[in-house]
Write a protein that holds these residues in place. Structure first.
Motif, PDB file in Angstrom:
ATOM      1  N   PRO A   1       0.402 -73.554 -11.503  1.00 15.04           N
ATOM      2  CA  PRO A   1      -0.347 -72.741 -12.937  1.00 15.04           C
ATOM      3  C   PRO A   1      -1.916 -73.459 -14.016  1.00 15.04           C
ATOM      4  O   PRO A   1      -1.324 -74.486 -13.899  1.00 15.04           O
ATOM      5  N   PHE A   2      -2.857 -73.097 -14.021  1.00 16.66           N
ATOM      6  CA  PHE A   2      -3.872 -73.688 -14.858  1.00 16.66           C
ATOM      7  C   PHE A   2      -2.825 -73.425 -16.512  1.00 16.66           C
ATOM      8  O   PHE A   2      -1.702 -73.453 -16.397  1.00 16.66           O
ATOM      9  N   LYS A   3      -2.991 -75.323 -17.431  1.00 15.71           N
ATOM     10  CA  LYS A   3      -2.179 -75.418 -17.611  1.00 15.71           C
ATOM     11  C   LYS A   3      -2.579 -74.514 -19.016  1.00 15.71           C
ATOM     12  O   LYS A   3      -3.256 -75.741 -19.907  1.00 15.71           O
ATOM     13  N   GLY A   4      -1.930 -73.952 -20.016  1.00 14.54           N
ATOM     14  CA  GLY A   4      -2.171 -73.525 -20.799  1.00 14.54           C
ATOM     15  C   GLY A   4      -1.778 -71.636 -20.678  1.00 14.54           C
ATOM     16  O   GLY A   4      -1.955 -71.132 -19.584  1.00 14.54           O
ATOM     17  N   THR A   5      -1.801 -70.844 -21.475  1.00 13.81           N
ATOM     18  CA  THR A   5      -2.016 -69.230 -21.461  1.00 13.81           C
ATOM     19  C   THR A   5      -2.677 -69.376 -22.163  1.00 13.81           C
ATOM     20  O   THR A   5      -3.026 -69.491 -23.472  1.00 13.81           O
ATOM     21  N   LEU A   6      -3.112 -68.138 -21.487  1.00 13.16           N
ATOM     22  CA  LEU A   6      -4.487 -66.945 -21.878  1.00 13.16           C
ATOM     23  C   LEU A   6      -4.149 -66.181 -23.178  1.00 13.16           C
ATOM     24  O   LEU A   6      -2.907 -65.159 -22.789  1.00 13.16           O
ATOM     25  N   ASN A   7      -3.487 -65.393 -24.195  1.00  6.67           N
ATOM     26  CA  ASN A   7      -3.778 -65.401 -25.487  1.00  6.67           C
ATOM     27  C   ASN A   7      -4.026 -63.553 -25.454  1.00  6.67           C
ATOM     28  O   ASN A   7      -5.853 -63.746 -25.995  1.00  6.67           O
ATOM     29  N   LEU A   8      -3.834 -62.382 -25.024  1.00  5.30           N
ATOM     30  CA  LEU A   8      -3.855 -61.321 -25.248  1.00  5.30           C
ATOM     31  C   LEU A   8      -3.809 -60.615 -26.589  1.00  5.30           C
ATOM     32  O   LEU A   8      -2.353 -60.640 -26.457  1.00  5.30           O
ATOM     33  N   ARG A   9      -4.328 -59.591 -27.420  1.00  6.37           N
ATOM     34  CA  ARG A   9      -3.672 -59.479 -28.480  1.00  6.37           C
ATOM     35  C   ARG A   9      -3.711 -57.818 -28.346  1.00  6.37           C
ATOM     36  O   ARG A   9      -4.919 -57.602 -28.058  1.00  6.37           O
ATOM     37  N   ILE A  10      -2.462 -56.940 -28.362  1.00  6.55           N
ATOM     38  CA  ILE A  10      -2.782 -55.751 -27.831  1.00  6.55           C
ATOM     39  C   ILE A  10      -3.490 -54.767 -29.615  1.00  6.55           C
ATOM     40  O   ILE A  10      -1.785 -54.791 -29.819  1.00  6.55           O
ATOM     41  N   ILE A  11      -3.750 -53.492 -28.988  1.00  2.00           N
ATOM     42  CA  ILE A  11      -4.376 -53.665 -30.137  1.00  2.00           C
ATOM     43  C   ILE A  11      -3.857 -51.559 -31.160  1.00  2.00           C
ATOM     44  O   ILE A  11      -3.405 -51.889 -31.906  1.00  2.00           O
ATOM     45  N   SER A  12      -3.660 -51.754 -29.599  1.00  2.00           N
ATOM     46  CA  SER A  12      -3.074 -50.022 -29.639  1.00  2.00           C
ATOM     47  C   SER A  12      -1.814 -49.590 -30.040  1.00  2.00           C
ATOM     48  O   SER A  12      -0.258 -50.637 -29.464  1.00  2.00           O
ATOM     49  N   LYS A  13      -0.973 -48.782 -31.262  1.00  2.00           N
ATOM     50  CA  LYS A  13       0.893 -49.258 -31.447  1.00  2.00           C
ATOM     51  C   LYS A  13       1.014 -48.306 -29.825  1.00  2.00           C
ATOM     52  O   LYS A  13       1.878 -48.837 -29.353  1.00  2.00           O
ATOM     53  N   SER A  14       0.275 -47.548 -29.202  1.00  2.00           N
ATOM     54  CA  SER A  14       0.351 -46.312 -27.893  1.00  2.00           C
ATOM     55  C   SER A  14       0.668 -47.854 -26.742  1.00  2.00           C
ATOM     56  O   SER A  14       1.391 -47.472 -26.062  1.00  2.00           O
ATOM     57  N   ALA A  15      -0.221 -48.298 -26.802  1.00  2.00           N
ATOM     58  CA  ALA A  15      -0.113 -49.955 -25.383  1.00  2.00           C
ATOM     59  C   ALA A  15       0.639 -50.893 -26.187  1.00  2.00           C
ATOM     60  O   ALA A  15       1.198 -51.487 -24.900  1.00  2.00           O
ATOM     61  N   ILE A  16       1.058 -50.953 -26.572  1.00  2.00           N
ATOM     62  CA  ILE A  16       2.370 -51.939 -27.750  1.00  2.00           C
ATOM     63  C   ILE A  16       3.888 -51.684 -26.323  1.00  2.00           C
ATOM     64  O   ILE A  16       4.691 -51.723 -26.621  1.00  2.00           O
ATOM     65  N   TYR A  17       3.248 -49.983 -27.544  1.00  2.00           N
ATOM     66  CA  TYR A  17       4.414 -49.233 -25.901  1.00  2.00           C
ATOM     67  C   TYR A  17       4.552 -49.626 -25.201  1.00  2.00           C
ATOM     68  O   TYR A  17       6.074 -49.418 -24.916  1.00  2.00           O
ATOM     69  N   SER A  18       3.545 -48.753 -24.568  1.00  2.00           N
ATOM     70  CA  SER A  18       3.784 -49.119 -22.672  1.00  2.00           C
ATOM     71  C   SER A  18       4.034 -49.945 -22.541  1.00  2.00           C
ATOM     72  O   SER A  18       4.552 -50.755 -21.668  1.00  2.00           O
TER      73      SER A  18
END
Ligand SMILES: Cc1cc2nc3c(=O)[nH]c(=O)nc-3n(C[C@H](O)[C@H](O)[C@H](O)COP(=O)(O)O)c2cc1C
Ligand SMILES: Nc1ccn([C@@H]2O[C@H](COP(=O)(O)OP(=O)(O)O)[C@@H](O)[C@H]2O)c(=O)n1
Length: 225
Positions: free
Chosen positions: A127-144
């Motif tokens: 892997p490329f040396k790092g992690t791409l961070n993604l914030r999940i905005i909606s509550k339903s998506a966090i639940y998913s």
């Protein structure tokens, strides 16, 4: 059948309406279609003229009543649309995420030999040396995401000790980011809560997908098979 970009989208909508109204294998009258769909007759008259000119429907006139049959070309067009939609694997869920910069710690952990060896073994790439961070905005998506993690069996990279320090295990799941196959990782010890996904890939994703902080991306939550 590949879909030409010259195909009129109204024709696709008209063909779907015809089939929904029971017209896949038998003729449907203009009046019945207007009643079934709620689309005004004058609009349908125009749409049918376009579809007929393109060869997507066949008109049969009896007295004052106009009947329409989906032609073989019309069916082929709809099959092409279905193939376009169903190509590729079916995600368990599809969510949106927002790219953001963290504290730069991902690069440090992703450089450790104890992890790199295991990533290569399980994922088949370095892997490329790092992690791409993604914030999940909606509550339903966090639940998913929570449900997805419960449902899909992860690949687990075990923890290890290096230079007297202990590092935790990491769970890995497959994802597609804007269509690009990559992996989401969930380190056992992590700073983030359930609203963040860290993505790894053999590529520098910011460069490859032209991403910057604040960009919204599509994340397909996949399973291994
Ligand atoms: C492969 C990997 C292993 C990790 N292992 C640990 C660990 O053992 N202990 C720890 O405190 N954090 C660990 N982390 C989590 C990081 O501390 C941090 O939460 C995360 O990578 C986000 O960093 P960033 O957004 O600042 O780059 C690990 C991260 C990665 C990518
Ligand atoms: N496959 C990857 C992994 C990280 N990155 C990016 O590479 C940089 C270094 O990763 P990092 O995990 O140390 O950084 P932050 O996530 O803390 O910002 C960040 O800008 C990540 O977003 C990337 O573009 N593609």
């Amino acid at each position: 059948m590949a879909i030409s970009n010259r195909v009129n989208q109204r024709t696709v909508l008209l063909l779907i309406s015809l089939i929904q109204s029971g017209g896949r294998d038998k003729p449907i009258s203009l009046s019945d279609l207007a009643e079934f769909t709620g689309i005004p007759k004058p609009t349908l008259v125009r749409w049918f003229k376009e579809a007929e000119n393109g060869g997507y429907v066949i008109r049969a006139v009896k007295g004052k009543r106009h009947h329409f049959i989906v032609s073989a070309k019309g069916l082929a067009l709809l099959n092409g649309v279905c193939e376009l939609i169903s190509s590729g694997e079916k995600p368990i869920e599809r969510i949106a995420g927002e790219v953001f910069t963290g504290l730069g710690e991902g690069a440090y952990y992703m450089s450790l030999e104890g992890y790199r060896r295991e990533f290569l073994k399980h994922l088949g790439y370095e892997p490329f040396k790092g992690t791409l961070n993604l914030r999940i905005i909606s509550k339903s998506a966090i639940y998913s995401v929570i449900k997805w993690i419960e449902k899909v069996r992860p690949v687990i990279v075990p923890g290890f000790t290096e230079s007297g320090r202990t590092f935790g295990s990491v769970r890995i799941y497959p994802v597609r980011l804007n269509g690009e196959l990559c992996h989401a990782i969930f380190p056992e010890r992590r700073h983030y809560n359930a609203d963040v996904i860290e993505v790894i890939s053999k590529d520098n994703l910011r460069r490859k997908l032209n991403l910057k902080d604040g960009d919204i991306v599509t994340v397909d939550l996949l399973s291994w098979d």
